[in-house]
Design a protein around this motif. Structure first.
Motif, PDB file in Angstrom:
ATOM      1  N   VAL A  82       0.806  -1.248   0.066  1.00 29.52           N
ATOM      2  CA  VAL A  82      -0.009  -0.061  -0.099  1.00 29.52           C
ATOM      3  C   VAL A  82       1.062   1.165  -0.010  1.00 29.52           C
ATOM      4  CG1 VAL A  82      -1.806   1.324   1.201  1.00 29.52           C
ATOM      5  CG2 VAL A  82      -1.806  -1.322   1.035  1.00 29.52           C
ATOM      6  N   ASN A  83       0.704   1.926  -0.997  1.00 28.99           N
ATOM      7  CA  ASN A  83       1.696   3.261  -1.237  1.00 28.99           C
ATOM      8  C   ASN A  83       1.239   4.447  -1.697  1.00 28.99           C
ATOM      9  OD1 ASN A  83       1.929   2.773  -3.987  1.00 28.99           O
ATOM     10  ND2 ASN A  83       2.974   0.990  -3.539  1.00 28.99           N
ATOM     11  N   ALA A  84       1.931   5.589  -1.899  1.00 35.03           N
ATOM     12  CA  ALA A  84       1.664   6.633  -2.329  1.00 35.03           C
ATOM     13  C   ALA A  84       0.606   6.453  -3.809  1.00 35.03           C
ATOM     14  CB  ALA A  84       2.472   7.769  -2.291  1.00 35.03           C
ATOM     15  N   SER A  85       1.169   5.531  -4.488  1.00 37.50           N
ATOM     16  CA  SER A  85       0.583   5.597  -5.872  1.00 37.50           C
ATOM     17  C   SER A  85      -0.691   4.825  -5.946  1.00 37.50           C
ATOM     18  CB  SER A  85       1.439   4.887  -6.892  1.00 37.50           C
ATOM     19  OG  SER A  85       1.624   3.406  -6.696  1.00 37.50           O
ATOM     20  N   ASN A  86      -1.060   3.881  -5.033  1.00 33.75           N
ATOM     21  CA  ASN A  86      -2.339   3.022  -5.037  1.00 33.75           C
ATOM     22  C   ASN A  86      -3.284   3.284  -3.650  1.00 33.75           C
ATOM     23  OD1 ASN A  86      -1.104   1.568  -2.903  1.00 33.75           O
ATOM     24  ND2 ASN A  86      -0.483  -0.055  -4.290  1.00 33.75           N
ATOM     25  N   VAL A  87      -2.829   4.145  -2.773  1.00 31.54           N
ATOM     26  CA  VAL A  87      -3.552   4.165  -1.438  1.00 31.54           C
ATOM     27  C   VAL A  87      -4.999   4.699  -1.736  1.00 31.54           C
ATOM     28  CG1 VAL A  87      -2.982   6.706  -0.830  1.00 31.54           C
ATOM     29  CG2 VAL A  87      -3.515   4.797   0.963  1.00 31.54           C
ATOM     30  N   GLY A  88      -5.339   5.188  -2.750  1.00 35.52           N
ATOM     31  CA  GLY A  88      -6.871   5.813  -3.193  1.00 35.52           C
ATOM     32  C   GLY A  88      -7.634   4.452  -3.187  1.00 35.52           C
ATOM     33  N   ASN A  89      -7.212   3.418  -3.503  1.00 36.85           N
ATOM     34  CA  ASN A  89      -7.924   1.811  -3.889  1.00 36.85           C
ATOM     35  C   ASN A  89      -8.039   1.345  -2.457  1.00 36.85           C
ATOM     36  OD1 ASN A  89      -7.732   2.566  -6.409  1.00 36.85           O
ATOM     37  ND2 ASN A  89      -6.154   1.352  -6.686  1.00 36.85           N
ATOM     38  N   LEU A  90      -7.721   2.025  -1.198  1.00 37.13           N
ATOM     39  CA  LEU A  90      -8.063   1.535   0.072  1.00 37.13           C
ATOM     40  C   LEU A  90      -9.382   1.448   0.309  1.00 37.13           C
ATOM     41  CD1 LEU A  90      -5.585   0.129   1.915  1.00 37.13           C
ATOM     42  CD2 LEU A  90      -5.707   2.477   3.344  1.00 37.13           C
ATOM     43  N   GLY A  91      -9.708   0.103   0.727  1.00 32.63           N
ATOM     44  CA  GLY A  91     -11.258   0.049   1.244  1.00 32.63           C
ATOM     45  C   GLY A  91     -11.383  -0.845   2.589  1.00 32.63           C
ATOM     46  N   LEU A  92     -12.551  -0.751   3.134  1.00 30.35           N
ATOM     47  CA  LEU A  92     -12.706  -1.860   4.176  1.00 30.35           C
ATOM     48  C   LEU A  92     -12.581  -3.077   3.919  1.00 30.35           C
ATOM     49  CD1 LEU A  92     -13.243  -1.277   7.293  1.00 30.35           C
ATOM     50  CD2 LEU A  92     -15.767  -1.537   6.683  1.00 30.35           C
ATOM     51  N   ALA A  93     -11.852  -4.075   4.640  1.00 31.81           N
ATOM     52  CA  ALA A  93     -11.745  -5.265   4.486  1.00 31.81           C
ATOM     53  C   ALA A  93     -12.431  -6.048   5.449  1.00 31.81           C
ATOM     54  CB  ALA A  93     -10.275  -5.527   4.756  1.00 31.81           C
ATOM     55  N   TRP A  94     -12.577  -5.750   6.672  1.00 26.73           N
ATOM     56  CA  TRP A  94     -13.491  -6.030   7.926  1.00 26.73           C
ATOM     57  C   TRP A  94     -13.521  -5.024   8.892  1.00 26.73           C
ATOM     58  CZ3 TRP A  94     -11.068  -7.103  12.200  1.00 26.73           C
ATOM     59  CH2 TRP A  94      -9.881  -7.303  12.227  1.00 26.73           C
ATOM     60  N   SER A  95     -14.516  -5.187   9.829  1.00 30.02           N
ATOM     61  CA  SER A  95     -14.591  -4.645  10.990  1.00 30.02           C
ATOM     62  C   SER A  95     -15.060  -5.592  12.112  1.00 30.02           C
ATOM     63  CB  SER A  95     -15.464  -3.329  10.800  1.00 30.02           C
ATOM     64  OG  SER A  95     -16.755  -3.847  10.618  1.00 30.02           O
ATOM     65  N   PHE A  96     -14.803  -5.080  13.235  1.00 28.67           N
ATOM     66  CA  PHE A  96     -15.067  -5.837  14.388  1.00 28.67           C
ATOM     67  C   PHE A  96     -15.696  -4.874  15.328  1.00 28.67           C
ATOM     68  CE2 PHE A  96     -14.365  -7.636  18.693  1.00 28.67           C
ATOM     69  CZ  PHE A  96     -15.001  -9.038  18.380  1.00 28.67           C
ATOM     70  N   GLN A  97     -16.889  -5.239  15.944  1.00 38.01           N
ATOM     71  CA  GLN A  97     -17.606  -4.274  16.762  1.00 38.01           C
ATOM     72  C   GLN A  97     -17.201  -4.672  18.265  1.00 38.01           C
ATOM     73  OE1 GLN A  97     -21.434  -2.764  15.878  1.00 38.01           O
ATOM     74  NE2 GLN A  97     -21.939  -2.339  17.895  1.00 38.01           N
ATOM     75  N   LEU A  98     -16.660  -3.876  19.117  1.00 35.05           N
ATOM     76  CA  LEU A  98     -16.216  -4.207  20.302  1.00 35.05           C
ATOM     77  C   LEU A  98     -17.297  -4.097  21.360  1.00 35.05           C
ATOM     78  CD1 LEU A  98     -13.343  -1.610  20.295  1.00 35.05           C
ATOM     79  CD2 LEU A  98     -13.054  -4.347  20.338  1.00 35.05           C
ATOM     80  N   SER A  99     -17.331  -4.763  22.575  1.00 34.36           N
ATOM     81  CA  SER A  99     -18.438  -4.994  23.379  1.00 34.36           C
ATOM     82  C   SER A  99     -18.690  -3.975  24.430  1.00 34.36           C
ATOM     83  CB  SER A  99     -18.467  -6.142  24.067  1.00 34.36           C
ATOM     84  OG  SER A  99     -17.108  -6.648  24.690  1.00 34.36           O
ATOM     85  N   PRO A 545      -2.898  15.388   1.163  1.00 35.73           N
ATOM     86  CA  PRO A 545      -3.964  14.278   1.541  1.00 35.73           C
ATOM     87  C   PRO A 545      -4.108  13.177   0.435  1.00 35.73           C
ATOM     88  CG  PRO A 545      -4.794  16.318   1.705  1.00 35.73           C
ATOM     89  CD  PRO A 545      -3.485  16.705   1.033  1.00 35.73           C
ATOM     90  N   LEU A 546      -4.045  12.049   0.585  1.00 32.08           N
ATOM     91  CA  LEU A 546      -4.088  10.839  -0.575  1.00 32.08           C
ATOM     92  C   LEU A 546      -5.485  10.286  -0.536  1.00 32.08           C
ATOM     93  CD1 LEU A 546      -0.169   9.996  -0.792  1.00 32.08           C
ATOM     94  CD2 LEU A 546      -1.406  11.684  -2.171  1.00 32.08           C
ATOM     95  N   TRP A 547      -5.865  10.153   0.679  1.00 35.10           N
ATOM     96  CA  TRP A 547      -6.912   9.027   1.018  1.00 35.10           C
ATOM     97  C   TRP A 547      -7.673   9.545   2.226  1.00 35.10           C
ATOM     98  CZ3 TRP A 547      -7.339   5.227   4.836  1.00 35.10           C
ATOM     99  CH2 TRP A 547      -8.575   4.514   4.857  1.00 35.10           C
ATOM    100  N   THR A 548      -8.983   9.170   2.117  1.00 35.72           N
ATOM    101  CA  THR A 548      -9.811   9.691   3.393  1.00 35.72           C
ATOM    102  C   THR A 548     -11.054   8.588   3.404  1.00 35.72           C
ATOM    103  OG1 THR A 548     -10.931  11.134   4.779  1.00 35.72           O
ATOM    104  CG2 THR A 548     -11.267  11.518   2.665  1.00 35.72           C
ATOM    105  N   THR A 549     -11.352   8.204   4.572  1.00 29.99           N
ATOM    106  CA  THR A 549     -12.754   7.312   4.823  1.00 29.99           C
ATOM    107  C   THR A 549     -13.467   7.697   5.967  1.00 29.99           C
ATOM    108  OG1 THR A 549     -13.630   5.262   4.510  1.00 29.99           O
ATOM    109  CG2 THR A 549     -11.658   5.438   5.832  1.00 29.99           C
ATOM    110  N   ASP A 550     -14.764   7.401   5.881  1.00 32.46           N
ATOM    111  CA  ASP A 550     -15.462   7.611   7.208  1.00 32.46           C
ATOM    112  C   ASP A 550     -15.588   6.591   8.115  1.00 32.46           C
ATOM    113  OD1 ASP A 550     -17.271   9.077   9.021  1.00 32.46           O
ATOM    114  OD2 ASP A 550     -18.414   9.958   7.168  1.00 32.46           O
ATOM    115  N   ALA A 551     -15.221   6.797   9.295  1.00 33.16           N
ATOM    116  CA  ALA A 551     -15.240   5.890  10.307  1.00 33.16           C
ATOM    117  C   ALA A 551     -16.364   5.880  11.118  1.00 33.16           C
ATOM    118  CB  ALA A 551     -13.974   5.822  11.313  1.00 33.16           C
TER     119      ALA A 551
END
Ligand code: CA
Length: 723
Positions: A82-99, A545-551
């Motif tokens: 994952v680097n400066a040239s492709n980080v725009g393709n980063l997407g959620l692989a999985w998430s885990f909800q804590l208790s 800024p190269l990538w952002t996502t909503d958490a």
């Protein structure tokens, strides 16, 4: 279908397809507080980390085997898929909800395809690092009344792993070793006296078969220390106290004989002077030293602690000890005679730098007091110190003496004052990172002013908030104007700091303060989350800024990265909570109904999605009539500020984590309100009885004050011109 959105209570429910592939036979075993799904994806022995493996951590960059990846705590990953040239393709692989539903400050540890994380209340989870499937969960069942002693939320920053065991330090002071394969406890020791207001939120560190841990509690009055235990059985090996004991008795070490000469007054009768080392620790295998940062003085106001005199060693310092014996090697005190809650517990990053043509073994800290320190870690000598944020209390650090040059009336001798930085710090626990490729330190920095004033009515009470400090906004001439001025002067930014040049290389501005920890990678990236729920990647060389996502939740924790089956993943914890949410609700938009904390894991081409929480602003319910006299309301306000503010916020404005009392039906219910405040009816939620300090009259006055604040908020919302 919400992609791979795993939950703690997925145990016993049908598993995801990926989970089924890995776990041919899934079994559910309930054993006390451990939930286990056996045989799930833990190959070649779980958490088999040892000295040789950690020394050669760079040879297996796919793992993140220690809190800061390596003992240097650089939080730099050599992974670059994952680097400066492709980080725009980063997407959620999985998430885990804590208790648990409080702050998330954990940095995950990943070893051989298994991720170990913690949530608030010190709960530990082992997850399949590829799928997020839960392997086991361990809940140490921390008594919820411990929450009263946690100044800054009931958080936990993570585990250490070593030779098949996972170590967690519980909020109530226990250090617990778990079997990495099953999550079953192997041993547990009390590292603190349960009768005293100690808490632990930091991650243990392990080296040479020793597990080390500090503690917190300097806002209540404790004597800080770091202890090393035998990783195999929990036997105590050494302990280093960060403040001296009763001066009429022999001290525990030569270092403390030196330290006691820098104190006056009766700090030892007020819990022990503070100095609690509650977060950063770094181990240097070459020099065989352990470095740790120590906390503020207890009480904050030095006049009440040490007659306003002396340096008060080893408060607000970086201390180096022999890793085998815990014996003192050197110290560097960032804030002599602390009187501002200037902990020096921020990340201690080790690196080799070339300074003035000389190769130097350094350690670097962006201390709470606003100065960035570069120190020769062989001997503790200051190499440079420059302010990285506004420092109203000191103009600079004298390079010859290593001491700050104070300016104005920083010790608030002439009355309450606004000081920058404040107890929030120019930088706090949110970890910094260092890239050997760019030579830059990536620092979550902020300008947050604070009010300081001597509390003339201060008297030490065991187990209570004991800062001897009047931090009330309304102690200033105009509390509303002061509040607006404070809010307007708050800034938050990602600062790339050049430690050799002693200056900023670039910065990325955020909407406000209290943003996330950072990670740098060989892919030329810096990752950082923000308070307003974004997770971002920047170009490490220039801050683009190269990538952002909503958490959908504040991203404050330290990000990390790892590799499984040739694929790189980037992980971070997200959730509402931590101290800013408790006290500074006035600086936040009321966040509606935030979700529980989560672990979020991204990869190139990831397509999982997050359920979007309902963030609609909740209207203030119609409060009871504001009938009490102005005098009772004022008394209630003062009492509220002393006992309630630290959790329920300035001006009774909640941050959305702990109940906003202006919204509570109890403010119109005398019996119910007293039941909670004086009888402990909500003890199981962490709201203990205050009967030992508050009278029924006090409770009445606090309730009158809350009704007054609720009426103000209600009227503001109802006003036609309300914005
Ligand atoms: Ca502190």
């Amino acid at each position: 279908m919400t992609g791979a959105h795993g939950k703690e209570n997925d145990v016993g429910k049908p598993m995801s397809r990926a989970g089924k592939l890995l776990c041919a036979v899934a079994a559910v075993a309930l054993a006390g507080t451990v939930v286990t799904l056996s045989g799930c994806g833990q190959g070649k022995g779980a958490a088999q980390v040892d000295q040789a493996r950690l020394l050669a951590a760079d040879k297996e960059p796919g793992n993140w085997m220690s809190h800061g990846r390596t003992w240097s705590e650089q939080r730099f990953s050599p992974l670059d898929k994952v680097n400066a040239s492709n980080v725009g393709n980063l997407g959620l692989a999985w998430s885990f909800q804590l208790s648990t539903n409080r702050g998330v400050e954990v940095t995950p540890v990943v070893v051989d395809g298994t991720m170990y994380v913690t949530s608030s209340w010190s709960v530990v989870y082992a997850l399949n690092a590829k799928t997020g499937a839960l392997l086991w969960k361990y809940d140490p069942q921390v008594p919820r009344e411990t929450g009263k002693f946690a100044c800054c939320d009931v958080v936990n920053r993570g585990v250490a792993v070593w030779k098949g065991k996972v170590y967690v330090a519980a909020l109530d002071g226990r250090l617990i070793a778990l079997d990495a394969k099953s999550g079953q406890p192997a041993w547990s020791v009390n590292t603190t006296d349960p009768k005293l207001p100690y808490t632990i939120t930091g991650a243990p560190r392990v080296f040479k078969d020793k597990v080390v841990i500090g503690n917190g509690g300097s806002e209540y009055g404790v004597r800080g220390y770091v202890t090393a235990y035998d990783a195999a059985d929990g036997k105590q090996l050494w302990r280093f106290y960060t403040t001296p004991g009763d001066p009429s008795k022999p001290q525990e070490s030569k270092a403390l004989e030196m330290a006691v000469k820098t104190w006056q007054g009766d700090w030892f009768k007020q819990g022990g002077g503070g100095g609690s080392p509650w977060d950063s620790m770094s181990y240097d295998p070459d020099l065989n030293m352990l470095y740790f940062g120590t906390g503020n003085g207890a009480p904050w106001d030095q006049t009440s602690r040490s007659k306003g005199q002396g340096d008060n060693l080893f408060l607000s310092s970086i201390v180096a000890v022999d890793a085998d014996t815990g014996e003192y090697r050197w110290h560097y005190q960032t804030t002599p005679g602390d009187t501002w809650d200037f902990d020096s517990t921020q990340t201690v990053t080790l690196a080799d730098l070339t300074i003035d043509g000389q190769p130097r073994k350094v350690l670097m800290q962006a201390a709470k007091n606003g100065f960035f320190y570069v120190i020769d870690r062989t001997n503790g000598k200051l190499l440079s110190a420059h302010n990285y944020v506004t420092t109203s209390w000191a103009s600079s650090v004298d390079p010859a003496t290593g001491r700050p040059i104070e300016q104005g009336d920083p010790r608030y001798k002439k009355g309450p004052a606004i000081v920058m930085p404040s107890s929030f710090g120019g930088h706090n626990w949110h970890p910094q990172s260092f890239s050997p490729k760019t030579g830059l330190v990536y620092l979550p920095a902020q300008d947050v002013p604070g009010v300081y004033g001597t509390d003339d009515k201060y008297a030490y009470k065991n187990g209570e908030w004991n800062t001897a400090n009047d931090t009330r906004l309304n102690s200033l001439p105009d509390d509303k104007k002061a509040r607006a001025a404070m809010k307007n002067s708050m800034r938050g930014m990602l600062v790339a700091w050049d430690p050799v040049a002693g200056k900023e290389a670039w910065r990325a501005e955020h909407k406000g303060p209290w943003n996330g920890g950072t990670m740098a990678t060989a892919g030329g990236l810096v990752f950082q989350g923000t308070l307003d729920g974004k997770f971002n990647a920047y170009d490490a060389s220039n801050g683009k800024p190269l990538w952002t996502t909503d958490a959908y939740a504040a991203v404050l924790a330290g990000p990390m990265t790892y590799e499984v089956d040739g694929e790189q993943y980037v992980a971070v914890g997200a959730g509402f909570g931590s101290v800013f949410y408790l006290v500074a609700g006035f600086a936040l938009d009321h966040p509606g109904n935030p979700e529980n904390g989560r672990i979020l894991v991204y990869k190139l081409g990831g397509t999982a999605t997050l359920p979007k929480p309902d963030m609609t602003k909740i209207a203030v319910p119609k409060p009871p009539a504001d009938a009490a006299s102005a005098q009772i309301v004022a008394t209630g306000h003062a009492t509220y500020n002393k006992y309630c503010l630290v959790c329920h916020g300035y001006n009774a404005i909640g941050g959305g984590v702990i109940p906003d009392l202006r919204y509570s039906s109890l403010i119109g219910d005398d019996t119910g309100f007293k039941g909670v405040v004086l009888r402990g009816d909500r003890k199981s939620n962490g709201m203990v009885s205050f009967a030992s300090t508050l009278s029924a009259t006090d409770a009445d006055a606090i309730r009158a004050y809350l009704i007054h604040e609720a009426n103000g908020a209600y009227a503001a919302e109802q006003a036609p011109a309300a914005k």
